[in-house]
Design an enzyme around this catalytic site. Structure first.
Site, PDB file in Angstrom:
ATOM      1  N   ARG A   1     -12.837  -2.849  -6.495  1.00  0.00           N
ATOM      2  CA  ARG A   1     -14.040  -3.294  -7.196  1.00  0.00           C
ATOM      3  C   ARG A   1     -14.953  -4.172  -6.355  1.00  0.00           C
ATOM      4  O   ARG A   1     -16.130  -4.343  -6.687  1.00  0.00           O
ATOM      5  CB  ARG A   1     -13.628  -4.017  -8.482  1.00  0.00           C
ATOM      6  CG  ARG A   1     -13.123  -3.066  -9.557  1.00  0.00           C
ATOM      7  CD  ARG A   1     -12.485  -3.787 -10.717  1.00  0.00           C
ATOM      8  NE  ARG A   1     -11.142  -4.271 -10.380  1.00  0.00           N
ATOM      9  CZ  ARG A   1     -10.360  -4.947 -11.231  1.00  0.00           C
ATOM     10  NH1 ARG A   1     -10.809  -5.241 -12.434  1.00  0.00           N
ATOM     11  NH2 ARG A   1      -9.161  -5.335 -10.865  1.00  0.00           N
TER      12      ARG A   1
ATOM     13  N   ASP B   1      -1.296   6.554  -4.948  1.00  0.00           N
ATOM     14  CA  ASP B   1      -0.619   5.334  -5.408  1.00  0.00           C
ATOM     15  C   ASP B   1       0.169   5.652  -6.690  1.00  0.00           C
ATOM     16  O   ASP B   1      -0.120   5.137  -7.760  1.00  0.00           O
ATOM     17  CB  ASP B   1      -1.681   4.256  -5.644  1.00  0.00           C
ATOM     18  CG  ASP B   1      -1.093   2.892  -5.917  1.00  0.00           C
ATOM     19  OD1 ASP B   1       0.138   2.738  -5.874  1.00  0.00           O
ATOM     20  OD2 ASP B   1      -1.885   1.965  -6.189  1.00  0.00           O
TER      21      ASP B   1
ATOM     22  N   ASP C   1     -10.352   3.936  -7.947  1.00  0.00           N
ATOM     23  CA  ASP C   1      -9.853   4.019  -9.319  1.00  0.00           C
ATOM     24  C   ASP C   1     -10.972   4.452 -10.259  1.00  0.00           C
ATOM     25  O   ASP C   1     -11.473   3.669 -11.079  1.00  0.00           O
ATOM     26  CB  ASP C   1      -9.277   2.676  -9.746  1.00  0.00           C
ATOM     27  CG  ASP C   1      -8.110   2.254  -8.874  1.00  0.00           C
ATOM     28  OD1 ASP C   1      -7.439   3.145  -8.322  1.00  0.00           O
ATOM     29  OD2 ASP C   1      -7.871   1.042  -8.737  1.00  0.00           O
TER      30      ASP C   1
ATOM     31  N   GLY D   1      16.553   9.918  -8.222  1.00  0.00           N
ATOM     32  CA  GLY D   1      16.183  10.810  -7.126  1.00  0.00           C
ATOM     33  C   GLY D   1      15.799  12.206  -7.555  1.00  0.00           C
ATOM     34  O   GLY D   1      14.784  12.751  -7.094  1.00  0.00           O
ATOM     35  N   ASN D   2      16.568  12.836  -8.437  1.00  0.00           N
ATOM     36  CA  ASN D   2      16.267  14.207  -8.822  1.00  0.00           C
ATOM     37  C   ASN D   2      14.946  14.307  -9.575  1.00  0.00           C
ATOM     38  O   ASN D   2      14.180  15.258  -9.388  1.00  0.00           O
ATOM     39  CB  ASN D   2      17.398  14.782  -9.683  1.00  0.00           C
ATOM     40  CG  ASN D   2      17.242  16.271  -9.911  1.00  0.00           C
ATOM     41  OD1 ASN D   2      17.269  17.060  -8.976  1.00  0.00           O
ATOM     42  ND2 ASN D   2      17.048  16.665 -11.166  1.00  0.00           N
TER      43      ASN D   2
ATOM     44  N   LYS E   1       3.486   5.171  -7.387  1.00  0.00           N
ATOM     45  CA  LYS E   1       4.506   4.199  -7.812  1.00  0.00           C
ATOM     46  C   LYS E   1       5.665   4.880  -8.536  1.00  0.00           C
ATOM     47  O   LYS E   1       6.009   4.523  -9.664  1.00  0.00           O
ATOM     48  CB  LYS E   1       3.890   3.099  -8.682  1.00  0.00           C
ATOM     49  CG  LYS E   1       2.841   2.244  -7.982  1.00  0.00           C
ATOM     50  CD  LYS E   1       2.376   1.106  -8.888  1.00  0.00           C
ATOM     51  CE  LYS E   1       1.370   0.219  -8.180  1.00  0.00           C
ATOM     52  NZ  LYS E   1       0.033   0.861  -8.072  1.00  0.00           N
ATOM     53  N   PHE E   2       6.297   5.829  -7.868  1.00  0.00           N
ATOM     54  CA  PHE E   2       7.468   6.486  -8.443  1.00  0.00           C
ATOM     55  C   PHE E   2       8.530   5.444  -8.784  1.00  0.00           C
ATOM     56  O   PHE E   2       8.700   4.453  -8.073  1.00  0.00           O
ATOM     57  CB  PHE E   2       8.048   7.498  -7.450  1.00  0.00           C
ATOM     58  CG  PHE E   2       7.180   8.691  -7.215  1.00  0.00           C
ATOM     59  CD1 PHE E   2       7.148   9.742  -8.121  1.00  0.00           C
ATOM     60  CD2 PHE E   2       6.389   8.778  -6.074  1.00  0.00           C
ATOM     61  CE1 PHE E   2       6.350  10.859  -7.900  1.00  0.00           C
ATOM     62  CE2 PHE E   2       5.587   9.883  -5.844  1.00  0.00           C
ATOM     63  CZ  PHE E   2       5.558  10.928  -6.755  1.00  0.00           C
ATOM     64  N   ALA E   3       9.272   5.692  -9.885  1.00  0.00           N
ATOM     65  CA  ALA E   3      10.240   4.680 -10.329  1.00  0.00           C
ATOM     66  C   ALA E   3      11.403   5.292 -11.108  1.00  0.00           C
ATOM     67  O   ALA E   3      11.921   4.676 -12.036  1.00  0.00           O
ATOM     68  CB  ALA E   3       9.536   3.629 -11.176  1.00  0.00           C
ATOM     69  N   ASP E   4      11.834   6.491 -10.730  1.00  0.00           N
ATOM     70  CA  ASP E   4      12.900   7.162 -11.474  1.00  0.00           C
ATOM     71  C   ASP E   4      14.024   7.566 -10.522  1.00  0.00           C
ATOM     72  O   ASP E   4      13.957   7.330  -9.316  1.00  0.00           O
ATOM     73  CB  ASP E   4      12.337   8.381 -12.212  1.00  0.00           C
ATOM     74  CG  ASP E   4      12.985   8.588 -13.576  1.00  0.00           C
ATOM     75  OD1 ASP E   4      14.226   8.475 -13.660  1.00  0.00           O
ATOM     76  OD2 ASP E   4      12.252   8.866 -14.541  1.00  0.00           O
TER      77      ASP E   4
ATOM     78  N   TYR F   1      -7.075 -12.267  -6.072  1.00  0.00           N
ATOM     79  CA  TYR F   1      -7.717 -11.819  -4.839  1.00  0.00           C
ATOM     80  C   TYR F   1      -7.507 -12.815  -3.709  1.00  0.00           C
ATOM     81  O   TYR F   1      -7.603 -14.023  -3.900  1.00  0.00           O
ATOM     82  CB  TYR F   1      -9.216 -11.602  -5.068  1.00  0.00           C
ATOM     83  CG  TYR F   1      -9.511 -10.470  -6.015  1.00  0.00           C
ATOM     84  CD1 TYR F   1      -9.272  -9.154  -5.626  1.00  0.00           C
ATOM     85  CD2 TYR F   1      -9.986 -10.710  -7.297  1.00  0.00           C
ATOM     86  CE1 TYR F   1      -9.517  -8.108  -6.493  1.00  0.00           C
ATOM     87  CE2 TYR F   1     -10.233  -9.661  -8.169  1.00  0.00           C
ATOM     88  CZ  TYR F   1     -10.001  -8.368  -7.763  1.00  0.00           C
ATOM     89  OH  TYR F   1     -10.228  -7.326  -8.622  1.00  0.00           O
TER      90      TYR F   1
END
Length: 262
Positions: free
Chosen positions: A231, A93, A40, A100-101, A95-98, A212
């Site tokens: 980290r 990473d 990151d 399908g199209n 994190k798709f969240a919509d 953690y």
């Protein structure tokens, strides 16, 4: 039948139907590593330097490509070169969240063209099964794999109970799904891998709710497959290569302890 967590990575790779998972398990065996680095960082130079330094010790490099302020096509090419040089896979990473199209467009196009270079990506299933189908239309022909966010490592997460169960149900039903982000092994119906974030050699947390857990807790006791560390390996005052090696050894020892005496 023995639990998948009681089988070696080599056994599971030999038996697995998904070519990408076969490749991943083979890498893990060759390198004796179940460590993924969460890279990151916000510049191209930092990301490439970090990937080159930790490359010998990891099986997967996890990126957040949209935080890189000077992203360009050369960065992708050089990451792919480092993946080949050091024998690791790349996990974006995202994190798709919509629906399908929309995710088809986000995954296959735009600035980042994630499906062209990331072996693995992930999604939330809040929109329903259509998100998996949309991502599969882009990624399946390219030999990619998808992880579902069954759990997260932050305090107060809402991905619990029936929602987690729904993730498992969808994963079993969709062969584009290769596993989960979560803290444990979720099912024996298919050999679905689990990658676990929020891992540290000493259990603790941070000011923003990250929690953690140790490699022993995650790999030996919970049956997860890959630890994701960020980290704990790099940052001010850290010997990045030495820390990566330390975490690699801790994760592998936890795995051997899970298998028990031979």
């Amino acid at each position: 039948m023995a639990s998948y967590s009681q089988k070696t990575y080599a056994q599971r790779g030999k038996e697995h139907a998904h070519p990408l998972v076969k490749e991943l398990f083979a890498i893990m065996e060759r390198k004796q590593s179940n460590l993924s680095l969460a890279a990151d960082v916000s510049t191209k130079a930092e990301l490439l330097a970090l990937a080159d330094t930790v490359g010998p010790y990891i099986c997967v490099l996890k990126t957040h490509i949209d935080v890189v302020s000077d992203f360009d096509a050369d960065l992708v090419e050089r990451l792919q070169e480092l993946a080949a040089k050091h024998d690791f896979l790349i996990f974006e990473d995202r994190k798709f969240a919509d629906i399908g199209n929309t995710v088809k467009l986000q995954y296959g196009g735009g600035i980042y063209r994630i499906a062209d270079w990331a072996h693995i990506t992930n999604c939330h299933v809040i929109p329903g099964e259509g998100i998996i189908q949309g991502l599969a239309e882009v990624g399946k022909p390219k030999g990619r794999g998808l992880l579902l966010l069954a759990e997260m490592s932050s305090a107060g997460m809402l991905a619990t109970g029936a929602y987690t169960d729904k993730n498992v149900e969808m994963a079993i039903a969709n062969d584009f799904v290769i596993g989960f982000i979560g803290s444990r092994r979720f099912t024996e119906e298919r050999d679905l891998i689990t990658m676990t974030p929020g891992v540290g050699l000493h259990a603790s947390g941070d000011a923003l709710g990250q929690q953690y857990r140790t490699p022993t807790k995650i790999i030996t006791e919970n049956g997860s497959d890959i630890i994701i560390v960020g980290r704990g390996i790099y940052g001010p005052g850290k010997d990045t290569a030495a820390e990566a090696q330390r975490y690699r050894e801790a994760g592998w020892t936890a795995y051997l302890n899970r298998l028990g005496p031979k």
